[in-house]
Design an enzyme around this catalytic site. Structure first.
Site, mmCIF file in Angstrom:
data_model
loop_
_atom_site.group_PDB
_atom_site.id
_atom_site.type_symbol
_atom_site.label_atom_id
_atom_site.label_comp_id
_atom_site.label_asym_id
_atom_site.label_seq_id
_atom_site.Cartn_x
_atom_site.Cartn_y
_atom_site.Cartn_z
ATOM 1 N N ASP A 37 0.793 -1.243 0.000
ATOM 2 C CA ASP A 37 0.000 0.000 0.000
ATOM 3 C C ASP A 37 0.825 1.292 0.000
ATOM 4 O O ASP A 37 0.489 2.230 0.751
ATOM 5 C CB ASP A 37 -0.952 0.016 1.208
ATOM 6 C CG ASP A 37 -1.971 -1.123 1.186
ATOM 7 O OD1 ASP A 37 -1.850 -2.007 0.323
ATOM 8 O OD2 ASP A 37 -2.879 -1.123 2.029
ATOM 9 N N LYS A 80 -7.246 -4.747 -3.043
ATOM 10 C CA LYS A 80 -8.011 -5.312 -1.919
ATOM 11 C C LYS A 80 -9.010 -4.315 -1.369
ATOM 12 O O LYS A 80 -8.876 -3.118 -1.620
ATOM 13 C CB LYS A 80 -7.061 -5.797 -0.818
ATOM 14 C CG LYS A 80 -6.216 -4.674 -0.256
ATOM 15 C CD LYS A 80 -5.152 -5.193 0.677
ATOM 16 C CE LYS A 80 -4.279 -4.072 1.174
ATOM 17 N NZ LYS A 80 -4.956 -3.027 1.949
ATOM 18 N N GLU A 93 -13.790 -5.083 4.542
ATOM 19 C CA GLU A 93 -12.494 -4.515 4.874
ATOM 20 C C GLU A 93 -11.449 -5.550 4.513
ATOM 21 O O GLU A 93 -11.714 -6.753 4.538
ATOM 22 C CB GLU A 93 -12.418 -4.173 6.373
ATOM 23 C CG GLU A 93 -11.152 -3.418 6.768
ATOM 24 C CD GLU A 93 -10.891 -2.152 5.927
ATOM 25 O OE1 GLU A 93 -10.448 -2.280 4.768
ATOM 26 O OE2 GLU A 93 -11.120 -1.048 6.435
ATOM 27 N N SER A 134 -15.642 1.792 5.518
ATOM 28 C CA SER A 134 -14.632 2.234 6.488
ATOM 29 C C SER A 134 -14.488 3.749 6.519
ATOM 30 O O SER A 134 -13.767 4.286 7.350
ATOM 31 C CB SER A 134 -13.268 1.602 6.163
ATOM 32 O OG SER A 134 -12.644 2.243 5.064
ATOM 33 N N ALA A 141 0.364 0.529 6.325
ATOM 34 C CA ALA A 141 0.980 1.089 7.515
ATOM 35 C C ALA A 141 1.343 -0.055 8.461
ATOM 36 O O ALA A 141 0.653 -1.066 8.517
ATOM 37 C CB ALA A 141 0.021 2.051 8.209
ATOM 38 N N HIS A 198 -10.249 7.421 1.438
ATOM 39 C CA HIS A 198 -8.878 7.220 0.955
ATOM 40 C C HIS A 198 -8.839 6.105 -0.074
ATOM 41 O O HIS A 198 -9.683 5.211 -0.060
ATOM 42 C CB HIS A 198 -7.939 6.877 2.124
ATOM 43 C CG HIS A 198 -8.281 5.568 2.787
ATOM 44 N ND1 HIS A 198 -9.271 5.452 3.731
ATOM 45 C CD2 HIS A 198 -7.795 4.317 2.600
ATOM 46 C CE1 HIS A 198 -9.379 4.193 4.106
ATOM 47 N NE2 HIS A 198 -8.500 3.470 3.426
ATOM 48 N N CYS A 212 -2.126 -2.553 7.637
ATOM 49 C CA CYS A 212 -2.003 -3.470 6.498
ATOM 50 C C CYS A 212 -0.724 -4.280 6.517
ATOM 51 O O CYS A 212 -0.719 -5.443 6.094
ATOM 52 C CB CYS A 212 -2.191 -2.703 5.199
ATOM 53 S SG CYS A 212 -3.900 -2.115 5.044
ATOM 54 N N ASP A 234 -4.779 -0.658 -1.506
ATOM 55 C CA ASP A 234 -6.131 -0.408 -1.039
ATOM 56 C C ASP A 234 -6.868 0.149 -2.255
ATOM 57 O O ASP A 234 -6.365 1.069 -2.929
ATOM 58 C CB ASP A 234 -6.041 0.682 0.059
ATOM 59 C CG ASP A 234 -6.701 0.278 1.361
ATOM 60 O OD1 ASP A 234 -6.933 -0.915 1.600
ATOM 61 O OD2 ASP A 234 -6.990 1.195 2.153
ATOM 62 N N HIS A 250 -10.598 1.088 -2.852
ATOM 63 C CA HIS A 250 -11.947 1.146 -2.294
ATOM 64 C C HIS A 250 -12.958 1.760 -3.265
ATOM 65 O O HIS A 250 -12.619 2.655 -4.042
ATOM 66 C CB HIS A 250 -11.956 2.016 -1.032
ATOM 67 C CG HIS A 250 -11.128 1.481 0.102
ATOM 68 N ND1 HIS A 250 -11.103 0.161 0.476
ATOM 69 C CD2 HIS A 250 -10.293 2.125 0.979
ATOM 70 C CE1 HIS A 250 -10.307 0.014 1.517
ATOM 71 N NE2 HIS A 250 -9.790 1.178 1.840
#
Ligand code: VGL
Ligand code: ZN
Length: 193
Positions: free
Chosen positions: A19, A105, A112, A69, A140, A80, A144, A61, A63
């Site tokens: 990520d 993902k 999530e 989330s 982070a 984000h 993740c 990530d 989304h």
């Protein structure tokens, strides 16, 4: 105990870059403190893996705009890494090889997926490549990276955690340090550099 970076990658290893996306870097909507600092050391590992023809995985990530989330949906995070936006792009300075395997993902509204293994084909892809050991860095540390490493260990991979290539959100002070302890206690080896 931290192993010096002289431990080298070999056949059966893969580098997993977690990520490293604009929204997690300075100026991003969910900027991880010090997140930009992971790019240079990760680029050194990327060069080493590329030189040896070893696989590189980049998770992201990815989304939908209404991901559960997000604060607007009652979640914990600012919006984000919305799929297709500039914030979801990999950091422009990150030197991903053209053949990096990209794993997206948390791509649906209600799911999530902090871990790169959650709801993805990452495990099958790694098995197909004969990968036994993962070198892991990115963002982070306390979300993740943590969950990806714990899943990898549970699935039977050896894990080298690249401690200079990770940074934490630290929502609660010490979260990043506690995550590193948890990964080490679960069997990850800590690697400098
Ligand atoms: C992450 C918070 C929300 C991460 C992703 O990549 O660590 N953190 N979504
Ligand atoms: Zn997210």
């Amino acid at each position: 105990m931290t192993i010096p970076a002289s431990s080298e990658q070999r056949a059966g290893d893969a580098l997993v870059v977690v990520d490293v996306q604009n929204d997690f870097l300075s100026g991003g909507s969910l900027a991880v403190p010090g997140g930009n600092a992971v790019v240079a050391p990760l680029n050194a590992w990327l060069a080493a893996f590329a030189a040896d023809g070893l696989p590189v995985i980049a998770t992201r990530d990815w989304h939908p705009p209404n991901h559960f989330s997000f604060v607007a949906q009652g979640g914990a995070w600012p919006s984000h890494c919305v799929a297709g936006t500039a914030g979801a792009n990999f950091a422009p300075m990150l030197a991903l090889p053209p053949n990096a395997l990209v794993i997206s993902k948390a791509t649906t509204g209600e799911a999530e997926a902090y871990s790169g293994f959650a709801g993805t084909d990452l495990h099958a892809r790694l098995q197909g490549l004969g990968v036994k050991r993962l070198f892991v860095g990115g963002l982070a540390t306390d979300y993740c990276v943590l969950t990806t490493v714990l899943d990898a260990l549970r699935l039977g991979y050896a894990v080298m955690l690249l401690v200079d290539c990770i940074r934490a959100v630290d929502m609660k002070p010490g979260d990043g340090e506690r995550a590193i302890v948890a990964m080490r206690e679960a069997g990850a080896l800590l690697l400098e550099g």
